[in-house]
Design a protein around this motif. Sequence first.
Motif, mmCIF file in Angstrom:
data_model
loop_
_atom_site.group_PDB
_atom_site.id
_atom_site.type_symbol
_atom_site.label_atom_id
_atom_site.label_comp_id
_atom_site.label_asym_id
_atom_site.label_seq_id
_atom_site.Cartn_x
_atom_site.Cartn_y
_atom_site.Cartn_z
ATOM 1 N N ARG A 5 0.875 -1.182 0.000
ATOM 2 C CA ARG A 5 0.000 0.000 0.000
ATOM 3 C C ARG A 5 0.906 1.224 0.000
ATOM 4 O O ARG A 5 1.543 1.555 0.998
ATOM 5 N N VAL A 6 0.962 1.899 -1.144
ATOM 6 C CA VAL A 6 1.944 2.963 -1.346
ATOM 7 C C VAL A 6 1.244 4.291 -1.594
ATOM 8 O O VAL A 6 0.326 4.391 -2.415
ATOM 9 N N GLY A 7 1.683 5.332 -0.893
ATOM 10 C CA GLY A 7 1.139 6.668 -1.072
ATOM 11 C C GLY A 7 1.952 7.455 -2.091
ATOM 12 O O GLY A 7 3.181 7.283 -2.182
ATOM 13 N N GLU A 29 -1.521 -1.544 -4.055
ATOM 14 C CA GLU A 29 -2.485 -0.441 -4.010
ATOM 15 C C GLU A 29 -1.749 0.895 -3.982
ATOM 16 O O GLU A 29 -0.831 1.092 -3.189
ATOM 17 N N ASP A 84 -2.478 10.957 -2.322
ATOM 18 C CA ASP A 84 -2.660 11.812 -1.147
ATOM 19 C C ASP A 84 -3.605 12.971 -1.453
ATOM 20 O O ASP A 84 -3.682 13.469 -2.573
ATOM 21 N N ASP A 132 -0.310 4.550 8.092
ATOM 22 C CA ASP A 132 -0.775 3.224 7.687
ATOM 23 C C ASP A 132 -0.207 2.797 6.337
ATOM 24 O O ASP A 132 -0.369 1.650 5.932
ATOM 25 N N LEU A 133 0.425 3.723 5.629
ATOM 26 C CA LEU A 133 1.021 3.386 4.340
ATOM 27 C C LEU A 133 2.303 2.589 4.538
ATOM 28 O O LEU A 133 3.058 2.828 5.483
ATOM 29 N N ASP A 134 2.560 1.641 3.640
ATOM 30 C CA ASP A 134 3.811 0.879 3.710
ATOM 31 C C ASP A 134 4.991 1.708 3.226
ATOM 32 O O ASP A 134 6.131 1.499 3.664
ATOM 33 N N VAL A 179 5.994 5.612 0.665
ATOM 34 C CA VAL A 179 5.576 6.752 -0.151
ATOM 35 C C VAL A 179 6.620 6.950 -1.244
ATOM 36 O O VAL A 179 7.816 6.759 -1.014
ATOM 37 N N LEU A 202 -1.532 8.664 7.424
ATOM 38 C CA LEU A 202 -0.437 8.377 6.494
ATOM 39 C C LEU A 202 0.506 7.324 7.062
ATOM 40 O O LEU A 202 1.258 6.690 6.327
ATOM 41 N N PRO A 210 5.042 8.381 6.876
ATOM 42 C CA PRO A 210 5.296 6.971 6.533
ATOM 43 C C PRO A 210 6.707 6.530 6.917
ATOM 44 O O PRO A 210 7.634 7.339 6.964
ATOM 45 N N VAL A 242 -2.224 4.830 -3.263
ATOM 46 C CA VAL A 242 -3.100 5.787 -2.596
ATOM 47 C C VAL A 242 -2.640 7.192 -2.937
ATOM 48 O O VAL A 242 -1.517 7.585 -2.593
#
Length: 207
Positions: free
Chosen positions: A78-80, A96, A100, A111-113, A115, A109, A146, A98
Amino acid sequence: MSSRDEVLRRIRGAQTLAPPAPVEVPREYRVGRTMPDAERIGLLVDRLEDYDAHVYRCAAAELPVTLARVLDGVGARRVGVPAGLDDSWLTRFDGEVVVDAADIPAPDLGDLDAVVTASTVTCAETGTIFLDGSPDQGRRALTLVPDLHVCVVPVDSVEVGVPEAMARLVPERPTTMISGPSATVDIELERVQGVHGPRHVHVVIVG
């Protein structure tokens, strides 16, 4: 004469002995330095690795594959990304993504693995990456909250020293300077990473 008057008298006397301060201090000798590409990038890589950053090199056409490999290698699913990031960069990433937005609370933020962002300019001499909040870099919280930041650095944005890098910045923009993972050292000289930002920084040098 009071002690205060005596002290002030001595200060005024000392000031008359000092040479006049120059109206403008010349700085030309610190601007416009150049270095062969291989040497400049080699210096940057050395500094980044010294700061415990992970460094990768790739051609522009290989960037999507390289980013996918980096993200898969750290187990990021899960990447922002900032809203202005080039969509093609993560076309090979199967997790996934995401995008911003201002209405996403900063604590969420975390919770993101990871960025992924671009960068504005980089200083080879200090290994410092400058972010200025441009659309492809996003707000400051996106790169500080992150735990892992993957930053893309184009070769043509790498300058030799700080003066050259600063000359490419817009003073009115909010600037964040990154020199490897966030770290601090306590009184016992124990190094702790992730106190003021991500514990892990991966830099992809493109070009």
